[in-house]
Write a protein that holds these residues in place. Structure first.
Motif, PDB file in Angstrom:
ATOM      1  N   ILE A   8       7.659 -32.468 -29.020  1.00 13.23           N
ATOM      2  CA  ILE A   8       6.438 -32.431 -29.830  1.00 13.23           C
ATOM      3  C   ILE A   8       6.809 -32.091 -31.271  1.00 13.23           C
ATOM      4  O   ILE A   8       7.432 -31.063 -31.539  1.00 13.23           O
ATOM      5  CB  ILE A   8       5.431 -31.402 -29.280  1.00 13.23           C
ATOM      6  N   THR A  10       5.221 -31.130 -34.679  1.00 12.23           N
ATOM      7  CA  THR A  10       3.971 -30.625 -35.244  1.00 12.23           C
ATOM      8  C   THR A  10       3.930 -30.877 -36.744  1.00 12.23           C
ATOM      9  O   THR A  10       4.829 -30.461 -37.481  1.00 12.23           O
ATOM     10  CB  THR A  10       3.809 -29.121 -34.971  1.00 12.23           C
ATOM     11  N   ALA A 163      -3.031 -33.689 -29.013  1.00  8.09           N
ATOM     12  CA  ALA A 163      -1.666 -33.848 -28.525  1.00  8.09           C
ATOM     13  C   ALA A 163      -1.516 -33.266 -27.128  1.00  8.09           C
ATOM     14  O   ALA A 163      -0.724 -33.763 -26.319  1.00  8.09           O
ATOM     15  CB  ALA A 163      -0.685 -33.188 -29.494  1.00  8.09           C
ATOM     16  N   ASP A 179       2.078 -34.176 -33.218  1.00  6.65           N
ATOM     17  CA  ASP A 179       0.859 -33.381 -33.102  1.00  6.65           C
ATOM     18  C   ASP A 179       0.260 -33.189 -34.489  1.00  6.65           C
ATOM     19  O   ASP A 179       0.776 -32.433 -35.309  1.00  6.65           O
ATOM     20  CB  ASP A 179       1.170 -32.030 -32.470  1.00  6.65           C
TER      21      ASP A 179
END
Length: 350
Positions: A8, A10, A163, A179
């Motif tokens: 992920i 961000t 997300a 995300d």
């Protein structure tokens, strides 16, 4: 299929330098390698791959478990990327681009020679849109490729607006997710066919029929929205979509009639959920009641719709009843998604 550790990335600060942030850089490398990455748009999260590569498109279908005859939408960052994607742009389409791009409007156009055949599911047309989300635009620009992207969920499930929704569905199936926080519109783009004499809505969405008609005059709904005998020209036309885990049934009635259905099911030992709105959440007695925006503001319903449907999957209800909404403005898109979620099952009071 190959299993990945899903990373992920961000991105919590969106500014003019976003294209050069390391998260976008890393995600774009996966796109260039014909892999797939999930990313936010202003509508829902998309699962993107190189629109010129059948290898990348096959990975999209595999990750989602998506039927191969369901075409994809290609996302671009500027109109120069139409070169090779489409053979030409009709005048009506140019007017719609000027009015609604970047934004939640997909145009079906005659396909060009370079678009991957699996993107179009064998059709002679291709769906294209220019998203307005800064992260989506940055990813497309940094990769230097038009990106084919359906919603980033398992096929048939509610589309993802965070997300976390994507990770819940696709962890271990894709390399990574950007995300960028919750999405805005909440339902997918409107899809219009620009290869016909009259602009035709194939999928209602964030841009309404009334808004389209203000630009190009008469606009019609495709009869195939209700009759799926032919190959779909747009995502969302043929299959049951957006469904929570428990059986979902729409109820066209006043609250008293719906409550009577709930009471009968509870008397049989079933746990019952209700999808309603802020105005009516206190009108019912059920095991789980989830409000979805406000009936007085249908845009708030669209924004919250998929999150509410997914919330039922965190409960142990046996059946879910959902209210209906007026088919005006964005209400057309809301009801399209709810009818798909219910597989066409509607109980009418009369």
């Amino acid at each position: 299929m190959e299993i990945h550790d899903t990373k992920i990335w961000t991105v919590d600060k969106i500014d003019g330098k976003i294209m050069n942030c390391p998260q976008i850089e890393e995600a774009s490398l996966w796109i260039k390698k014909n892999e797939v990455v999930a990313f936010p748009t202003e509508t829902v999260y998309g699962l993107g791959g190189n629109a010129f590569s059948n290898e990348a498109v096959e990975r999209i279908f595999a990750a989602k478990g998506r039927p191969g005859d369901n075409p994809l939408i290609v996302h671009i960052a500027d109109e120069t990327q139409l070169n090779g994607l489409v053979s030409h742009v009709p005048e009506q389409a140019k007017k719609l681009m000027e009015a609604f791009w970047p934004g939640p409007l997909t145009l079906i156009l005659p396909k060009g020679e370079h678009v991957a055949s699996k993107v179009t599911a064998g059709l002679l047309s291709v769906g294209v849109r220019m998203p307005s989300h800064a992260i989506a635009l940055a990813l497309i620009q940094k990769s230097g490729l038009p990106i084919a992207a359906p919603s980033a969920n398992l096929s048939g499930k509610p589309s993802p607006t965070t997300a976390g929704h994507v990770y819940s569905d696709l962890k271990g199936r894709i390399p990574g997710i950007i995300d960028g926080g919750p999405t805005g519109v909440g339902v997918e783009s409107t899809v219009v066919d620009c290869t016909t004499d009259v602009i035709t809505i194939l999928r209602p969405g964030g841009v309404t029929k009334e808004e389209l008609e203000a630009v190009v005059g008469n606009v019609q709904f495709d009869p195939a929205l209700h009759d799926h005998k032919e190959a779909p020209k747009s995502p969302g036309m043929k299959y049951t979509h957006y469904a929570p885990n428990a059986p979902f049934v729409l109820v066209d009635s006043d609250p008293e009639f719906l409550q009577n259905l709930v009471d009968k099911d509870k008397a049989c030992g079933k746990k019952v959920g209700i999808l309603t709105t802020g105005e009516r959440k206190d009108a019912y007695h059920a095991d789980v009641i989830i409000p979805c925006g406000y009936r007085s503001d249908l845009k708030s319903v669209a924004h919250s719709l998929y999150d509410a449907l997914r919330a039922f999957n965190e409960t142990d209800v046996d059946i879910i009843y959902g209210e209906v909404f007026p088919k005006k403005g964005v209400g057309v898109a809301i009801m399209n998604r709810l009818e798909k979620s219910a597989g066409g099952k509607v109980i009418k009071e009369n």
